[in-house]
Write an enzyme that holds these catalytic residues in place. Structure first.
Site, PDB file in Angstrom:
ATOM      1  N   GLU A   1       0.835  -1.193   0.000  1.00 29.10           N
ATOM      2  CA  GLU A   1       0.000   0.000   0.000  1.00 29.10           C
ATOM      3  C   GLU A   1       0.878   1.254   0.000  1.00 29.10           C
ATOM      4  O   GLU A   1       1.481   1.623   1.016  1.00 29.10           O
ATOM      5  CB  GLU A   1      -0.928   0.006   1.219  1.00 29.10           C
ATOM      6  CG  GLU A   1      -2.002   1.063   1.132  1.00 29.10           C
ATOM      7  CD  GLU A   1      -3.041   0.949   2.236  1.00 29.10           C
ATOM      8  OE1 GLU A   1      -3.831   1.890   2.394  1.00 29.10           O
ATOM      9  OE2 GLU A   1      -3.062  -0.072   2.945  1.00 29.10           O
TER      10      GLU A   1
ATOM     11  N   LYS B   1      -6.161   1.188  13.299  1.00 24.77           N
ATOM     12  CA  LYS B   1      -5.835   0.453  12.070  1.00 24.77           C
ATOM     13  C   LYS B   1      -4.789   1.226  11.277  1.00 24.77           C
ATOM     14  O   LYS B   1      -3.837   0.654  10.745  1.00 24.77           O
ATOM     15  CB  LYS B   1      -7.102   0.238  11.234  1.00 24.77           C
ATOM     16  CG  LYS B   1      -6.897  -0.648   9.998  1.00 24.77           C
ATOM     17  CD  LYS B   1      -6.518   0.138   8.761  1.00 24.77           C
ATOM     18  CE  LYS B   1      -6.369  -0.785   7.550  1.00 24.77           C
ATOM     19  NZ  LYS B   1      -5.896  -0.056   6.353  1.00 24.77           N
TER      20      LYS B   1
ATOM     21  N   ASP C   1       6.943 -10.543  14.434  1.00 19.77           N
ATOM     22  CA  ASP C   1       5.617 -11.172  14.439  1.00 19.77           C
ATOM     23  C   ASP C   1       4.518 -10.113  14.431  1.00 19.77           C
ATOM     24  O   ASP C   1       4.183  -9.542  15.474  1.00 19.77           O
ATOM     25  CB  ASP C   1       5.491 -12.061  15.677  1.00 19.77           C
ATOM     26  CG  ASP C   1       4.275 -12.970  15.630  1.00 19.77           C
ATOM     27  OD1 ASP C   1       3.322 -12.649  14.888  1.00 19.77           O
ATOM     28  OD2 ASP C   1       4.269 -14.002  16.332  1.00 19.77           O
TER      29      ASP C   1
ATOM     30  N   HIS D   1      -5.373   9.051  -1.170  1.00 23.01           N
ATOM     31  CA  HIS D   1      -5.581   7.625  -1.423  1.00 23.01           C
ATOM     32  C   HIS D   1      -5.909   7.375  -2.892  1.00 23.01           C
ATOM     33  O   HIS D   1      -5.396   6.431  -3.513  1.00 23.01           O
ATOM     34  CB  HIS D   1      -6.725   7.095  -0.543  1.00 23.01           C
ATOM     35  CG  HIS D   1      -6.279   6.692   0.824  1.00 23.01           C
ATOM     36  ND1 HIS D   1      -5.475   5.611   1.062  1.00 23.01           N
ATOM     37  CD2 HIS D   1      -6.529   7.238   2.044  1.00 23.01           C
ATOM     38  CE1 HIS D   1      -5.249   5.489   2.352  1.00 23.01           C
ATOM     39  NE2 HIS D   1      -5.879   6.476   2.976  1.00 23.01           N
TER      40      HIS D   1
END
Length: 408
Positions: A69, A248, A264, A361
């Site tokens: 992204e 997020k 991880d 975006h």
């Protein structure tokens, strides 16, 4: 022959019989991947990007990010460009250890005080058995216990030194559990395993004078933007719908650095979201406030990271990330990850407070749309310019503009 018993090449042939179309992979690469996972048939590659203007604790760093992204990298880059003009980010990682949990079933004759008295001996015993970890600066630090009916819950704090430490922690816990089963009143071990509960907390903060929030140094306009960013941040502390979206965006940057450095992502995600609800309700992991005529940004993340062990040394794609970073300790890497998180969060909230987040975006998404056109590089550039200048996006618009260009 079962699928897992086949070689990677045989699995690929089997899938091809059912119509699967797999990307070519070099045989030596396929063999290496097969040693890392199960049922391997190919690979998924991510772009490796690099931030070059990150100033953290007074030092300029080059930070690798692995993500498909583009907006994530662009956001981090923008955030750090603003931060650097104001002295950069200050970050600190508290690396006391990671938690491990042992749960034992006990009988009526079990005595918790007697059991607790043996903890110093258990710590010494474990550190003797795992002396190599102690030699690297780590080891078992403490054990605590609580009893609920016939269940005994033990929590062990293990310092993994420069490794993330999951495998070593599990080995220590299994060792302890086996010894503890001989204690009076202990019936059986239910489990002994690492807990991903938040630990290794890293904090980062930045102070931005109002003038630095605008291109022309307009203090009044900068203060207006800062107040709106602080308001959006406050909403993230009280409204779960905003909080989860805010977090997020934070994890976009976090995951990209973790993926690039072989850490991880799932463990950090789980710990971070548990930390977000530590006060009884889900909240933003970051905060932006007005203090002393400036915008102050803060973030706290549980980052149990490592720079050695696991797949880090065995994966060439991960080793290149460490060649970008240079010699680095786990605490420094955690500081960089938290700083990237803060930079990504700044860019997102700043965009919402000014021009809106969708424009950026869509511009980045347009690149992907244009790249899929069957056209020359010159045609692709012309189509991209037309789409962004006229604010018309999507595959249909791209094809229409290409047709018009060729018609001319």
């Amino acid at each position: 022959m079962k699928f897992y018993q086949m070689s990677p090449q045989e699995r690929r042939k089997e899938l091809a019989k059912h119509g699967a179309s797999l990307e070519p992979v070099a045989e030596e690469t396929l063999a290496r991947l097969n040693d890392m996972s199960e049922n391997v048939v190919g690979e998924i590659a991510l772009p490796l990007s690099c931030l070059t203007g990150a100033v953290v604790n007074g030092k300029q760093w080059q930070i690798p990010m692995a993500t498909e992204e583009a907006s994530v990298v662009a956001a981090a880059n923008h955030g750090f460009s603003v931060f650097a003009k104001n002295g950069g980010v200050t970050a600190h990682s508290q690396r006391d250890g990671i938690y491990g949990q042992i749960v034992l079933e006990v009988g009526a004759d079990f005595s918790l005080p007697d059991f607790n008295a043996h903890f110093p001996a258990y710590i010494d015993l474990a550190n003797q058995e795992f002396s190599s970890l102690v030699g690297h600066g780590g080891g078992l630090r403490q054990i605590s216990a609580r009893q609920e009916g016939d269940l005994l819950y033990l929590l062990a704090l293990i310092d993994p030194a420069e490794a993330m430490g999951a495998n070593k922690a599990n080995a220590i816990l299994e060792f302890l559990a086996e010894k503890m089963q001989a204690e009076p009143g202990v019936k059986v071990k239910l489990f002994a395993i690492l807990s991903n509960y938040p630990s290794q907390l890293t904090k980062a903060e930045v102070t931005l004078p109002f003038a630095s929030l605008t291109k022309d140094g307009d203090v009044a306009r900068g203060e207006e933007i800062a107040k709106k960013m602080a308001l959006l941040s406050r909403i993230g502390q009280t409204d779960v719908y905003r909080a989860v979206t805010n977090n997020k965006g934070i994890m976009n940057g976090v995951d990209a650095v973790l993926a690039a450095t072989g850490n991880d992502t799932r463990a950090v995600e789980a710990a971070s979201h548990a930390y977000a609800v530590k006060d009884g309700k889900y909240q933003s992991l970051s905060s932006w406030t007005i203090e002393g005529g400036a915008l102050r940004g803060r973030i706290a993340l549980p980052l149990a990271l490592g720079v050695v062990g696991g797949s880090i040394s065995s994966r060439p794609d991960i080793r290149q990330s460490y060649s970008i970073l240079g010699k680095i300790k786990a605490g420094d890497l955690a500081n960089l990850v938290a700083s990237v998180a803060l930079a990504n969060n700044f860019a997102a909230i700043n965009a919402i407070s000014t021009k809106g987040i969708q424009a950026g975006h869509m511009r980045l998404q347009t690149r992907n749309v244009v790249d899929l056109l069957e056209a020359t590089p010159a045609e692709k550039k012309a189509v991209f310019d037309l789409m962004t200048s006229q604010h018309k996006y999507g595959e249909t618009a791209a094809k229409v503009f290409l047709k018009e260009l060729r018609g001319r």
